[in-house]
Design an enzyme around this catalytic site. Sequence first.
Site, PDB file in Angstrom:
ATOM      1  N   GLY A  12       0.789  -1.218   0.054  1.00 52.73           N
ATOM      2  CA  GLY A  12       0.000   0.013  -0.034  1.00 52.73           C
ATOM      3  C   GLY A  12       0.772   1.335  -0.007  1.00 52.73           C
ATOM      4  N   ASN A  14       1.544   3.014  -2.509  1.00 48.80           N
ATOM      5  CA  ASN A  14       0.554   3.957  -3.534  1.00 48.80           C
ATOM      6  C   ASN A  14      -0.399   4.454  -2.862  1.00 48.80           C
ATOM      7  OD1 ASN A  14       1.820   4.189  -6.159  1.00 48.80           O
ATOM      8  ND2 ASN A  14       2.371   2.082  -5.826  1.00 48.80           N
ATOM      9  N   MET A  91      -4.113  -6.756  -7.352  1.00 52.34           N
ATOM     10  CA  MET A  91      -3.523  -7.852  -8.132  1.00 52.34           C
ATOM     11  C   MET A  91      -4.516  -8.911  -8.599  1.00 52.34           C
ATOM     12  SD  MET A  91      -0.557  -7.062  -8.517  1.00 52.34           S
ATOM     13  CE  MET A  91       0.968  -6.196  -7.439  1.00 52.34           C
ATOM     14  N   ILE A  93      -7.786  -9.673 -11.086  1.00 51.95           N
ATOM     15  CA  ILE A  93      -8.151  -9.320 -12.381  1.00 51.95           C
ATOM     16  C   ILE A  93      -9.522  -9.230 -12.242  1.00 51.95           C
ATOM     17  CG2 ILE A  93      -8.339  -9.809 -14.880  1.00 51.95           C
ATOM     18  CD1 ILE A  93      -5.406  -9.916 -14.982  1.00 51.95           C
ATOM     19  N   ASN A 108      -5.356   2.958 -13.119  1.00 50.51           N
ATOM     20  CA  ASN A 108      -4.522   1.880 -12.553  1.00 50.51           C
ATOM     21  C   ASN A 108      -2.916   2.488 -12.653  1.00 50.51           C
ATOM     22  OD1 ASN A 108      -3.304  -0.498 -11.778  1.00 50.51           O
ATOM     23  ND2 ASN A 108      -2.578  -0.878 -13.932  1.00 50.51           N
ATOM     24  N   HIS A 110       0.914   1.322 -13.341  1.00 53.89           N
ATOM     25  CA  HIS A 110       1.635   0.324 -13.628  1.00 53.89           C
ATOM     26  C   HIS A 110       3.213   0.554 -13.601  1.00 53.89           C
ATOM     27  CE1 HIS A 110       2.352  -3.894 -15.744  1.00 53.89           C
ATOM     28  NE2 HIS A 110       3.291  -2.903 -16.335  1.00 53.89           N
ATOM     29  N   ASP A 151      -3.829  -3.598 -18.967  1.00 52.42           N
ATOM     30  CA  ASP A 151      -2.840  -2.565 -19.196  1.00 52.42           C
ATOM     31  C   ASP A 151      -3.172  -1.849 -20.689  1.00 52.42           C
ATOM     32  OD1 ASP A 151      -1.805  -3.168 -16.773  1.00 52.42           O
ATOM     33  OD2 ASP A 151      -0.276  -4.542 -17.331  1.00 52.42           O
ATOM     34  N   GLU A 181       5.797   6.480  -9.572  1.00 50.90           N
ATOM     35  CA  GLU A 181       4.641   5.822  -9.176  1.00 50.90           C
ATOM     36  C   GLU A 181       3.871   6.921  -8.007  1.00 50.90           C
ATOM     37  OE1 GLU A 181       3.791   1.681  -8.513  1.00 50.90           O
ATOM     38  OE2 GLU A 181       5.823   1.449  -9.051  1.00 50.90           O
TER      39      GLU A 181
HETATM   40  C1  GAR Z   1       3.320  -1.170  -7.376  1.00 47.14           C
HETATM   41  O1  GAR Z   1       4.816  -1.115  -7.888  1.00 47.14           O
HETATM   42  C2  GAR Z   1       2.279  -1.190  -8.607  1.00 47.14           C
HETATM   43  O2  GAR Z   1       2.629  -0.355  -9.381  1.00 47.14           O
HETATM   44  C3  GAR Z   1       2.481  -2.789  -8.923  1.00 47.14           C
HETATM   45  O3  GAR Z   1       2.339  -3.314  -7.516  1.00 47.14           O
HETATM   46  C4  GAR Z   1       3.161  -2.483  -6.616  1.00 47.14           C
HETATM   47  C5  GAR Z   1       2.153  -2.233  -5.447  1.00 47.14           C
HETATM   48  O4  GAR Z   1       2.796  -1.507  -4.212  1.00 47.14           O
HETATM   49  N1  GAR Z   1       1.225  -2.867  -9.859  1.00 47.14           N
HETATM   50  C6  GAR Z   1       1.095  -3.714 -10.605  1.00 47.14           C
HETATM   51  O5  GAR Z   1       2.093  -4.502 -10.912  1.00 47.14           O
HETATM   52  C7  GAR Z   1      -0.106  -3.951 -11.234  1.00 47.14           C
HETATM   53  N2  GAR Z   1       0.091  -4.339 -12.928  1.00 47.14           N
HETATM   54  P1  GAR Z   1       2.132  -0.816  -3.173  1.00 47.14           P
HETATM   55  O6  GAR Z   1       1.139  -1.898  -2.670  1.00 47.14           O
HETATM   56  O7  GAR Z   1       3.243  -0.436  -2.270  1.00 47.14           O
HETATM   57  O8  GAR Z   1       1.603   0.258  -3.759  1.00 47.14           O
END
Ligand code: GAR
Length: 208
Positions: A12, A14, A91, A93, A108, A110, A151, A181
């Site tokens: 989490g 982000n 994660m 779909i 989203n 990525h 994506d 990000e």
């Molecule tokens: C992040 O790097 C995000 O971009 C990626 O998972 C991580 C989650 O981190 N998402 C994907 O790969 C989706 N296709 P977080 O839980 O610390 O935000």
Amino acid sequence: MLNITVLVSGGGTNLQALLDAQNRGDIPNGRVTCVISSNPKAYALERAQNAGIETEIIQKKNYESPEQYDEALVALLEKHHTDLVVLAGFMTIFGKTVVEHYPNRIINVHPALIPSFCGKGYYGLHVHEAALKCGVKLTGATVHFVNEVCDGGPIILQKAVEVHPGDTPELLQRRVMEQAEWEILPKAVSLFCDGKIEVKNQIAEIKE
Ligand code: GAR
């Protein structure tokens, strides 16, 4: 003021970047009102609870079919009067039903420069492993709208990040998060809430 629901599965960071931006006043026209996790043990849930935000858990394995899962997810989003859905490391779909309920209203993040290293199987650390294997010297992050193509929705913002000699997937993941990000996700969310993103023929334009 738009109601933002954030979907998470893991750490989490982000989500935290969004909450920090909100606290700084950088998202004046939106607020995170609900966090939904696919994983009951996700640390993201603790971050939400610390911020006094309502949380929900929904696990695909508890549903008989993908369609039933989609309907349950839409019901949760509606229960929280969601205007904007943000996938922040989500994660699981989901299908057409969810996308059709929120056309160009699901964002989203990525961890690569789409159309590189994206699509089925490219998530989390796998994305950075693939970038290192390919030997790219620049990677980055993309924030985009979600449509039926994995994506493949309209790109809102992107930021490039350098790959350094000796990088591991973990080091690269951290640099992409820190330098891209955590910056472009809150920015895109704020632009959306300000009504400044317009999609024409699958291309997202930022109105100044
Ligand atoms: C992040 O790097 C995000 O971009 C990626 O998972 C991580 C989650 O981190 N998402 C994907 O790969 C989706 N296709 P977080 O839980 O610390 O935000």
